[in-house]
Design a protein around this motif. Structure first.
Motif: not given
Length: 89
Positions: A29, A36, A41, A59-60, A62-63, A65
């Motif tokens: 996280r 980010q 992004d 993936e973390a 990308s979540a 975005k």
């Protein structure tokens, strides 16, 4: 430098001085929020099957975005502050 930028810069130092290492999900996280906040992004291709850690990081990130950088900075600051106070691990 705005207030959130100053706080974000400060907690980047604070997070390296935590008394206890956060768990892997919290580390993911932190990574995703930092990326980010600092890069926007997610970019590039998703890592392949052999790069498990890279895949989870991708993936973390990308979540998140579409999350504005200042919102990601605020969430990062809040998470680090909660870790400093021992509220989450």
């Amino acid at each position: 430098m705005s207030d959130i930028d100053a706080q974000f810069a400060q907690v980047q130092t604070d997070v390296t001085q935590l008394s206890e290492r956060p768990g892997n999900l919290t580390l993911l996280r932190l990574y995703a929020l930092f990326k980010q906040a600092s890069a926007g992004d997610v970019t590039g291709d998703k890592p392949g099957f052999a790069d498990i850690a890279g895949k989870y990081k991708y993936e973390a990130w990308s979540a998140l975005k579409g999350t504005p950088p200042d919102d990601a900075k605020r969430q990062y600051v809040e998470l680090v502050e909660s870790l400093k106070s021992g509220a989450s691990a």
